[in-house]
Design a protein around this motif. Structure first.
Motif, PDB file in Angstrom:
ATOM      1  N   ALA A 320       1.354  -1.481  -0.142  1.00  0.00           N
ATOM      2  CA  ALA A 320      -0.123  -0.187  -0.029  1.00  0.00           C
ATOM      3  C   ALA A 320       0.495   1.627  -0.312  1.00  0.00           C
ATOM      4  CB  ALA A 320      -0.915   0.083   0.741  1.00  0.00           C
ATOM      5  N   ASP A 321       1.616   1.428   0.736  1.00  0.00           N
ATOM      6  CA  ASP A 321       3.168   2.256   1.148  1.00  0.00           C
ATOM      7  C   ASP A 321       3.505   2.428  -0.331  1.00  0.00           C
ATOM      8  OD1 ASP A 321       2.215   2.953   3.270  1.00  0.00           O
ATOM      9  OD2 ASP A 321       4.174   1.871   4.290  1.00  0.00           O
ATOM     10  N   GLY A 322       4.135   1.951  -1.015  1.00  0.00           N
ATOM     11  CA  GLY A 322       4.461   1.860  -2.288  1.00  0.00           C
ATOM     12  C   GLY A 322       3.752   2.671  -3.488  1.00  0.00           C
ATOM     13  N   ILE A 323       2.554   1.839  -3.142  1.00  0.00           N
ATOM     14  CA  ILE A 323       1.181   2.540  -4.780  1.00  0.00           C
ATOM     15  C   ILE A 323       1.063   3.976  -4.374  1.00  0.00           C
ATOM     16  CG2 ILE A 323      -0.565   1.989  -5.543  1.00  0.00           C
ATOM     17  CD1 ILE A 323      -0.335  -1.209  -4.517  1.00  0.00           C
ATOM     18  N   ALA A 324       0.761   3.803  -3.013  1.00  0.00           N
ATOM     19  CA  ALA A 324       0.561   5.356  -2.473  1.00  0.00           C
ATOM     20  C   ALA A 324       1.592   6.517  -3.145  1.00  0.00           C
ATOM     21  CB  ALA A 324      -0.050   5.578  -1.228  1.00  0.00           C
ATOM     22  N   SER A 325       2.642   6.370  -2.736  1.00  0.00           N
ATOM     23  CA  SER A 325       4.029   6.817  -2.598  1.00  0.00           C
ATOM     24  C   SER A 325       4.320   6.996  -4.376  1.00  0.00           C
ATOM     25  CB  SER A 325       5.870   5.787  -2.587  1.00  0.00           C
ATOM     26  OG  SER A 325       5.844   4.898  -3.213  1.00  0.00           O
ATOM     27  N   VAL A 326       3.916   5.939  -5.258  1.00  0.00           N
ATOM     28  CA  VAL A 326       3.815   6.534  -6.575  1.00  0.00           C
ATOM     29  C   VAL A 326       3.038   7.253  -7.229  1.00  0.00           C
ATOM     30  CG1 VAL A 326       3.819   5.215  -9.035  1.00  0.00           C
ATOM     31  CG2 VAL A 326       4.768   4.537  -7.602  1.00  0.00           C
ATOM     32  N   MET A 327       1.217   7.084  -7.103  1.00  0.00           N
ATOM     33  CA  MET A 327       0.485   8.018  -6.995  1.00  0.00           C
ATOM     34  C   MET A 327       0.764   9.479  -6.648  1.00  0.00           C
ATOM     35  SD  MET A 327      -2.858   5.357  -5.470  1.00  0.00           S
ATOM     36  CE  MET A 327      -3.876   6.072  -6.208  1.00  0.00           C
ATOM     37  N   LEU A 328       1.162  10.314  -5.483  1.00  0.00           N
ATOM     38  CA  LEU A 328       1.384  11.046  -4.792  1.00  0.00           C
ATOM     39  C   LEU A 328       2.530  11.562  -5.822  1.00  0.00           C
ATOM     40  CD1 LEU A 328       1.292  13.613  -3.179  1.00  0.00           C
ATOM     41  CD2 LEU A 328       3.186  12.116  -1.084  1.00  0.00           C
ATOM     42  N   TYR A 329       3.860  10.718  -6.884  1.00  0.00           N
ATOM     43  CA  TYR A 329       4.624  10.908  -6.420  1.00  0.00           C
ATOM     44  C   TYR A 329       4.518  11.929  -8.387  1.00  0.00           C
ATOM     45  CZ  TYR A 329       9.236  11.139  -9.244  1.00  0.00           C
ATOM     46  OH  TYR A 329      10.410  11.421  -9.146  1.00  0.00           O
ATOM     47  N   LEU A 330       3.640  10.766  -9.037  1.00  0.00           N
ATOM     48  CA  LEU A 330       2.684  11.319 -10.344  1.00  0.00           C
ATOM     49  C   LEU A 330       1.875  13.090  -9.762  1.00  0.00           C
ATOM     50  CD1 LEU A 330       1.509   7.780 -11.595  1.00  0.00           C
ATOM     51  CD2 LEU A 330       3.922   9.093 -12.380  1.00  0.00           C
ATOM     52  N   LEU A 331       1.337  12.611  -9.055  1.00  0.00           N
ATOM     53  CA  LEU A 331       0.513  14.231  -9.114  1.00  0.00           C
ATOM     54  C   LEU A 331       1.493  15.555  -9.283  1.00  0.00           C
ATOM     55  CD1 LEU A 331      -1.971  15.565  -8.370  1.00  0.00           C
ATOM     56  CD2 LEU A 331      -2.116  14.892  -6.022  1.00  0.00           C
ATOM     57  N   ILE A 332       2.872  15.490  -7.909  1.00  0.00           N
ATOM     58  CA  ILE A 332       3.679  16.081  -7.974  1.00  0.00           C
ATOM     59  C   ILE A 332       4.067  16.396  -9.342  1.00  0.00           C
ATOM     60  CG2 ILE A 332       5.747  16.621  -6.450  1.00  0.00           C
ATOM     61  CD1 ILE A 332       4.599  15.246  -4.034  1.00  0.00           C
ATOM     62  N   TYR A 333       4.307  14.946  -9.616  1.00  0.00           N
ATOM     63  CA  TYR A 333       5.416  16.227 -10.727  1.00  0.00           C
ATOM     64  C   TYR A 333       4.660  16.334 -12.172  1.00  0.00           C
ATOM     65  CZ  TYR A 333       8.193  14.544 -15.103  1.00  0.00           C
ATOM     66  OH  TYR A 333       9.249  14.562 -16.590  1.00  0.00           O
ATOM     67  N   THR A 334       3.022  16.340 -11.760  1.00  0.00           N
ATOM     68  CA  THR A 334       2.108  16.715 -13.237  1.00  0.00           C
ATOM     69  C   THR A 334       2.511  18.147 -12.843  1.00  0.00           C
ATOM     70  OG1 THR A 334       1.236  14.955 -13.338  1.00  0.00           O
ATOM     71  CG2 THR A 334      -0.090  17.275 -13.615  1.00  0.00           C
ATOM     72  N   PHE A 335       2.216  18.810 -11.359  1.00  0.00           N
ATOM     73  CA  PHE A 335       2.364  20.066 -11.569  1.00  0.00           C
ATOM     74  C   PHE A 335       4.047  20.556 -12.061  1.00  0.00           C
ATOM     75  CE2 PHE A 335      -1.031  19.831  -8.346  1.00  0.00           C
ATOM     76  CZ  PHE A 335      -1.865  20.526  -8.399  1.00  0.00           C
ATOM     77  N   MET A 336       5.194  19.863 -11.236  1.00  0.00           N
ATOM     78  CA  MET A 336       6.211  20.310 -11.247  1.00  0.00           C
ATOM     79  C   MET A 336       6.662  20.498 -12.865  1.00  0.00           C
ATOM     80  SD  MET A 336       8.825  18.179  -8.815  1.00  0.00           S
ATOM     81  CE  MET A 336       8.653  16.886  -9.562  1.00  0.00           C
TER      82      MET A 336
END
Length: 479
Positions: A320-336
């Motif tokens: 769960a933590d690994g999957i959530a970290s990827v999802m958060l990473y992609l959201l942040i990457y979209t903004f920056m």
């Protein structure tokens, strides 16, 4: 299929129906719009996206299986669709002035973006290998055309041709893996695949199938050894489309990868070893090759490869933590990433392309605010605290360490240090050199709005990362 099941299927796929129907209607209306008024189709397309987003929000609180197990609307897919909507709307905003300058402001431009969005949405909700393929090809065919939209430029035509050829090869590899899975398990549904191998030693044919499927998917995210198309396509495509492809299709690819890697069939194959090797190779290649780039778009292409490698470390961590970290990473990457591409698009005005890095020399002396925005995005891409990019990488590293992959975490940190250099090099050009020419950025209201939104996201997630991580965790766990 009963009437009730059909009704539920229609409701579950309503956002996709809205986007595809809206695209078809706008394709027809685009032929009736006067020349020079094509931006009206752009605003109408944005309205279609917002309507679909409302539908996704209404469906996000529960799990809605549809089409006899080939499709599902759930919190996991809702999270990714939110990323897709964000990327698409911001691309519409960035395209308003840029399309006029480049002469690509036809109505088909916006319609193709809607079709690409629909393909990504299907990929996020698909739980069957064939429905995944349908979404993947709808997205890919649209982006092939968009890549070659600068029809008068040789490099755009070349980029589109390379993308089509290599994309067709990757699709063939993926389909061959699907055919092996169907032949050996009798199903293409992810759950059915898992049930077919539960408690049995993994068949060598299934292992080969997993390898082919993984190979087809990593092409879509630009990972090694299927990265060769990324630099040329990113450089040759219209910059707005480059920005879109760097976040939207990449996130869609990771949505499918996470769906597949949640499957016990893949877990039983020890495919994480393959992904770990791919992650290290991808990040190393992207980080080191970017060091010698002089073209901003090409540098960001290799940056995109490096970030894909880092996100794949979260896939290796799993759970769960690994999957959530990827999802958060992609959201942040979209903004920056849309933010930094927004500054490149903004600099495209007159005979100023905004692509050579040296052209940004001394920007801070004449446009301090824009230079500060670029500093924010570049520091976030480098993972320097307290920007959102730091927390994106931090949570992936935490997931790795908690699963015992300490060596991989150390490698990721060392490669991030290498990658930080080429971002800081651009900062030095902006702040430490004298201007070589006068700057005339195309600061229209839509561009200003895009930069403001991406900056707010980059700063906001950096200030409140725990809240966004919980959102990703809830989406990954199904609510």
């Amino acid at each position: 299929m009963t009437a009730a099941a059909l009704l539920q299927s229609i409701l579950a796929s309503m956002p996709e129906i809205v986007v595809i129907t809206g695209a078809c209607i706008l394709l027809i209306l685009g032929q009736l719009v006067r020349k020079g008024q094509e931006h009206l189709i752009g605003w109408a397309s944005a309205a279609v996206v917002l309507l679909a987003a409302l539908g996704t929000l209404m469906l996000s609180g529960d799990v809605w299986p549809a089409y006899t197990g080939m499709f599902v609307a759930d919190p996991f897919s809702a999270f990714f669709k939110a990323v897709f909507y964000l990327a698409t709307v911001l691309t519409f905003l960035l395209s308003r002035k840029y399309a006029q300058i480049e002469g690509i402001g036809s109505s088909e431009y916006y319609v193709l973006l809607l079709f690409a969005l629909a393909g990504m949405m299907i990929m996020a909700s698909a739980i069957d290998l064939l429905s995944i393929y349908v979404g993947l090809e709808l997205m890919a065919l649209s982006t092939y055309v968009l890549t070659g939209f600068l029809r008068q430029q040789r490099r755009s035509n070349e980029a589109a041709l390379k993308y089509v050829v290599l994309g067709a090869v990757s699709s063939g590899i993926f389909l061959y893996g699907v055919s092996l899975v169907y032949g050996l398990t009798g199903t293409t549904q992810l759950d059915g695949m898992a049930a077919a191998v539960t408690g049995d030693p993994l068949d060598p044919g299934l292992l080969l199938a997993v390898v082919f499927i993984v190979a087809g998917l990593v092409f879509k995210v630009g990972a090694v050894p299927f990265h060769m198309w990324v630099p040329d396509v990113y450089e040759g495509a219209p910059t707005t489309i480059t920005a879109f492809m760097s976040v939207g299709p990449k996130a869609a690819g990771f949505a499918v990868i996470l769906r597949v890697f949640l499957n016990p069939l893949v877990a039983a194959s020890d495919a994480w070893i393959i992904v770990a090797i791919i992650a290290v190779a991808t990040m190393a290649l992207g980080s080191f090759v970017a060091l010698v780039q002089d073209n901003f778009k090409r540098l960001l292409a290799y940056s995109s490869i490096a970030h894909a490698g880092f996100a794949m470390f979260g896939v290796v961590a799993g759970g769960a933590d690994g999957i959530a970290s990827v999802m958060l990473y992609l959201l942040i990457y979209t903004f920056m990433n849309l933010g930094i591409f927004g500054t490149v698009i903004m600099m495209r005005n007159g005979d100023f392309s905004g692509e050579p890095i040296k052209d940004y020399a001394g920007l801070a002396k004449s446009h301090g605010g824009l230079a500060l925005l670029m500093l924010l995005y570049l520091f976030s891409l480098a993972g320097i605290p307290p920007t959102a990019g730091f927390f994106a990488k931090f949570y992936v590293l935490v997931a790795l360490v908690e699963r015992g992959f300490v060596t991989l975490a150390v490698i990721a940190v060392l490669l991030s240090a290498v990658a930080a250099y080429f971002y800081i090099r651009i900062v030095m050009v902006i702040y430490m050199r004298e201007p070589e020419r006068a700057f005339d950025p195309a600061l229209t209201l839509p561009v200003r709005a895009t930069l403001a939104l991406t900056a707010a996201g980059t700063i906001g997630i950096g200030l409140f990362p725990a809240w966004f991580l919980r959102l990703a965790q809830q989406s990954a766990s199904g609510g």
